[in-house]
Write a protein that holds these residues in place. Structure first.
Motif, mmCIF file in Angstrom:
data_model
loop_
_atom_site.group_PDB
_atom_site.id
_atom_site.type_symbol
_atom_site.label_atom_id
_atom_site.label_comp_id
_atom_site.label_asym_id
_atom_site.label_seq_id
_atom_site.Cartn_x
_atom_site.Cartn_y
_atom_site.Cartn_z
ATOM 1 N N PRO A 50 0.829 -1.207 0.000
ATOM 2 C CA PRO A 50 0.000 0.000 0.000
ATOM 3 C C PRO A 50 0.866 1.260 0.000
ATOM 4 C CG PRO A 50 0.197 -0.821 2.224
ATOM 5 C CD PRO A 50 1.031 -1.739 1.357
ATOM 6 N N ASN A 51 0.338 2.333 -0.519
ATOM 7 C CA ASN A 51 1.022 3.619 -0.449
ATOM 8 C C ASN A 51 0.534 4.342 0.805
ATOM 9 O OD1 ASN A 51 2.102 6.200 -0.809
ATOM 10 N ND2 ASN A 51 1.912 6.102 -3.025
ATOM 11 N N GLU A 52 1.445 4.583 1.733
ATOM 12 C CA GLU A 52 1.079 5.196 3.007
ATOM 13 C C GLU A 52 1.085 6.718 2.967
ATOM 14 O OE1 GLU A 52 4.042 3.212 5.536
ATOM 15 O OE2 GLU A 52 2.309 2.447 6.628
ATOM 16 N N ARG A 53 1.650 7.279 1.909
ATOM 17 C CA ARG A 53 1.810 8.731 1.868
ATOM 18 C C ARG A 53 0.807 9.380 0.914
ATOM 19 N NH1 ARG A 53 8.030 10.148 1.024
ATOM 20 N NH2 ARG A 53 6.987 12.185 0.824
ATOM 21 N N ASP A 54 0.499 10.649 1.204
ATOM 22 C CA ASP A 54 -0.434 11.378 0.344
ATOM 23 C C ASP A 54 0.266 12.419 -0.524
ATOM 24 O OD1 ASP A 54 0.264 13.228 2.228
ATOM 25 O OD2 ASP A 54 -1.749 13.465 3.075
ATOM 26 N N ASP A 55 1.618 12.459 -0.448
ATOM 27 C CA ASP A 55 2.357 13.446 -1.215
ATOM 28 C C ASP A 55 3.440 12.825 -2.100
ATOM 29 O OD1 ASP A 55 3.963 12.580 0.823
ATOM 30 O OD2 ASP A 55 4.675 14.569 1.424
ATOM 31 N N ALA A 56 3.412 11.499 -2.246
ATOM 32 C CA ALA A 56 4.404 10.824 -3.085
ATOM 33 C C ALA A 56 3.856 9.471 -3.509
ATOM 34 C CB ALA A 56 5.727 10.650 -2.336
ATOM 35 N N SER A 57 4.402 8.943 -4.594
ATOM 36 C CA SER A 57 3.992 7.632 -5.105
ATOM 37 C C SER A 57 5.098 6.613 -4.863
ATOM 38 C CB SER A 57 3.695 7.710 -6.611
ATOM 39 O OG SER A 57 2.619 8.590 -6.877
ATOM 40 N N THR A 58 4.711 5.354 -4.737
ATOM 41 C CA THR A 58 5.688 4.273 -4.641
ATOM 42 C C THR A 58 6.146 3.918 -6.047
ATOM 43 O OG1 THR A 58 4.723 3.379 -2.607
ATOM 44 C CG2 THR A 58 6.055 1.879 -3.934
ATOM 45 N N VAL A 59 7.474 3.910 -6.259
ATOM 46 C CA VAL A 59 8.004 3.684 -7.604
ATOM 47 C C VAL A 59 8.927 2.469 -7.681
ATOM 48 C CG1 VAL A 59 7.799 6.103 -8.268
ATOM 49 C CG2 VAL A 59 9.900 5.303 -7.172
ATOM 50 N N ARG A 60 9.215 1.853 -6.555
ATOM 51 C CA ARG A 60 10.103 0.686 -6.557
ATOM 52 C C ARG A 60 9.776 -0.197 -5.363
ATOM 53 N NH1 ARG A 60 15.295 -1.137 -4.774
ATOM 54 N NH2 ARG A 60 16.559 -2.093 -6.446
ATOM 55 N N VAL A 61 9.728 -1.493 -5.600
ATOM 56 C CA VAL A 61 9.475 -2.474 -4.542
ATOM 57 C C VAL A 61 10.513 -3.575 -4.665
ATOM 58 C CG1 VAL A 61 7.869 -4.183 -3.619
ATOM 59 C CG2 VAL A 61 7.002 -1.999 -4.464
ATOM 60 N N GLU A 62 11.197 -3.858 -3.581
ATOM 61 C CA GLU A 62 12.197 -4.930 -3.572
ATOM 62 C C GLU A 62 11.879 -5.919 -2.458
ATOM 63 O OE1 GLU A 62 17.043 -5.742 -3.230
ATOM 64 O OE2 GLU A 62 16.244 -3.703 -3.069
ATOM 65 N N LEU A 63 11.851 -7.193 -2.795
ATOM 66 C CA LEU A 63 11.675 -8.266 -1.823
ATOM 67 C C LEU A 63 12.996 -8.997 -1.668
ATOM 68 C CD1 LEU A 63 8.251 -9.741 -3.018
ATOM 69 C CD2 LEU A 63 8.645 -8.015 -1.240
ATOM 70 N N VAL A 64 13.493 -9.065 -0.438
ATOM 71 C CA VAL A 64 14.765 -9.722 -0.152
ATOM 72 C C VAL A 64 14.473 -11.055 0.519
ATOM 73 C CG1 VAL A 64 16.983 -9.540 1.007
ATOM 74 C CG2 VAL A 64 15.883 -7.479 0.102
ATOM 75 N N LEU A 65 14.872 -12.145 -0.134
ATOM 76 C CA LEU A 65 14.625 -13.478 0.406
ATOM 77 C C LEU A 65 15.729 -13.867 1.379
ATOM 78 C CD1 LEU A 65 13.467 -15.258 -2.876
ATOM 79 C CD2 LEU A 65 12.081 -14.168 -1.116
ATOM 80 N N PRO A 66 15.414 -14.665 2.394
ATOM 81 C CA PRO A 66 16.414 -15.011 3.418
ATOM 82 C C PRO A 66 17.557 -15.838 2.850
ATOM 83 C CG PRO A 66 14.431 -16.335 3.686
ATOM 84 C CD PRO A 66 14.108 -15.305 2.653
ATOM 85 N N ALA A 67 18.783 -15.471 3.239
ATOM 86 C CA ALA A 67 19.962 -16.182 2.756
ATOM 87 C C ALA A 67 20.184 -17.481 3.511
ATOM 88 C CB ALA A 67 21.193 -15.289 2.883
ATOM 89 N N ASP A 68 19.671 -17.573 4.764
ATOM 90 C CA ASP A 68 19.902 -18.779 5.553
ATOM 91 C C ASP A 68 19.008 -19.934 5.114
ATOM 92 O OD1 ASP A 68 17.708 -17.389 6.391
ATOM 93 O OD2 ASP A 68 17.943 -17.876 8.514
ATOM 94 N N HIS A 69 17.942 -19.647 4.381
ATOM 95 C CA HIS A 69 17.082 -20.691 3.832
ATOM 96 C C HIS A 69 16.890 -20.421 2.337
ATOM 97 C CE1 HIS A 69 16.167 -22.521 7.664
ATOM 98 N NE2 HIS A 69 15.781 -21.357 8.150
ATOM 99 N N PRO A 70 17.910 -20.718 1.527
ATOM 100 C CA PRO A 70 17.825 -20.395 0.100
ATOM 101 C C PRO A 70 16.663 -21.112 -0.585
ATOM 102 C CG PRO A 70 19.669 -21.889 0.527
ATOM 103 C CD PRO A 70 19.161 -21.427 1.861
ATOM 104 N N ILE A 71 15.959 -20.370 -1.417
ATOM 105 C CA ILE A 71 14.839 -20.930 -2.176
ATOM 106 C C ILE A 71 15.294 -21.105 -3.606
ATOM 107 C CG2 ILE A 71 12.447 -20.579 -2.866
ATOM 108 C CD1 ILE A 71 12.149 -18.760 -0.431
#
Length: 215
Positions: A50-71
């Motif tokens: 969700p976009n929590e702000r009313d004065d800016a847009s979300t332009v990038r989303v990064e998901l970091v997967l855990p290194a200790d349990h590689p998928i």
């Protein structure tokens, strides 16, 4: 009303307003559904941003997967207007799978080029390979159009009141199948009595035939 009373009344109003606003703020975080899957199976999950702000847009989303349990098996769904990049890293120890030895795993997934305007959200689907039992904590980095980065990285150990909880998937072990119900030794008297009743009926029938002329 005196000046002191006015200040107390104003403080009370602000307190009520804050209490009403806080639940909405706490609920507006990056989440994942379903948040519980079965271990040993692949899972298709969706991350809602969700976009929590009313004065800016979300332009990038990064998901970091855990290194200790590689998928080892990760695939991503297309999101209209967004470009996705899957980043991988070499594994210190190769993982054996049914398809052979795997030497690298997905470390992060990045969506960019799109936009989530204020008061809106976007959903990003991801398919994950076989998961080990436990909790899969996926850290999410949300970048706004003015450069602000919100890091949703607090794990379950941070508690329910964490300011920036990371989306977490619980990988549960299915309950073992119930064993077939064995016949109880307590049933043997009923079986014996039932057999005795049948035998008595047969003997009675045989005696009647012998006592009947011409039988």
């Amino acid at each position: 009303m005196s000046g002191v009373h006015r200040k107390l009344a104003a403080a009370g109003v602000l307190g009520v307003a804050g209490a009403l606003l806080l639940p909405g703020i706490a609920a507006a975080h990056v989440s994942v559904t379903p948040n519980t899957v079965q271990d040993g199976q692949s899972a298709r999950v969706t991350f809602r941003v969700p976009n929590e702000r009313d004065d800016a847009s979300t332009v990038r989303v990064e998901l970091v997967l855990p290194a200790d349990h590689p998928i080892t098996g990760v695939s991503v769904g297309q999101v209209p207007g967004w470009t996705v990049t899957v980043q991988k890293q070499k594994l210190a120890t190769p993982v054996s799978t049914s398809d052979g030895s795997v030497t690298e795993a997905v470390s992060s997934v990045v969506w960019q080029g799109g936009s989530i305007p204020p008061d809106q959200f976007a959903e990003f689907p991801v398919s994950l390979g076989k998961l080990p039992p436990g909790q899969l904590v996926v850290k999410a980095l949300q970048t706004y159009s003015d450069g602000q980065v919100v890091r949703w990285i607090d794990g379950p150990e941070a508690g329910a009141d964490a300011a920036h909880p990371a989306p977490t998937v619980t990988v549960a072990t299915p309950a073992p199948a119930a064993a077939p119900k064995s016949e109880s030794s307590a049933d043997w008297p009923a079986r014996v009595l039932g057999g005795a009743g049948i035998l008595t009926a047969l003997v009675t029938l045989a005696l009647r035939r012998r006592s009947t002329p011409g039988a």
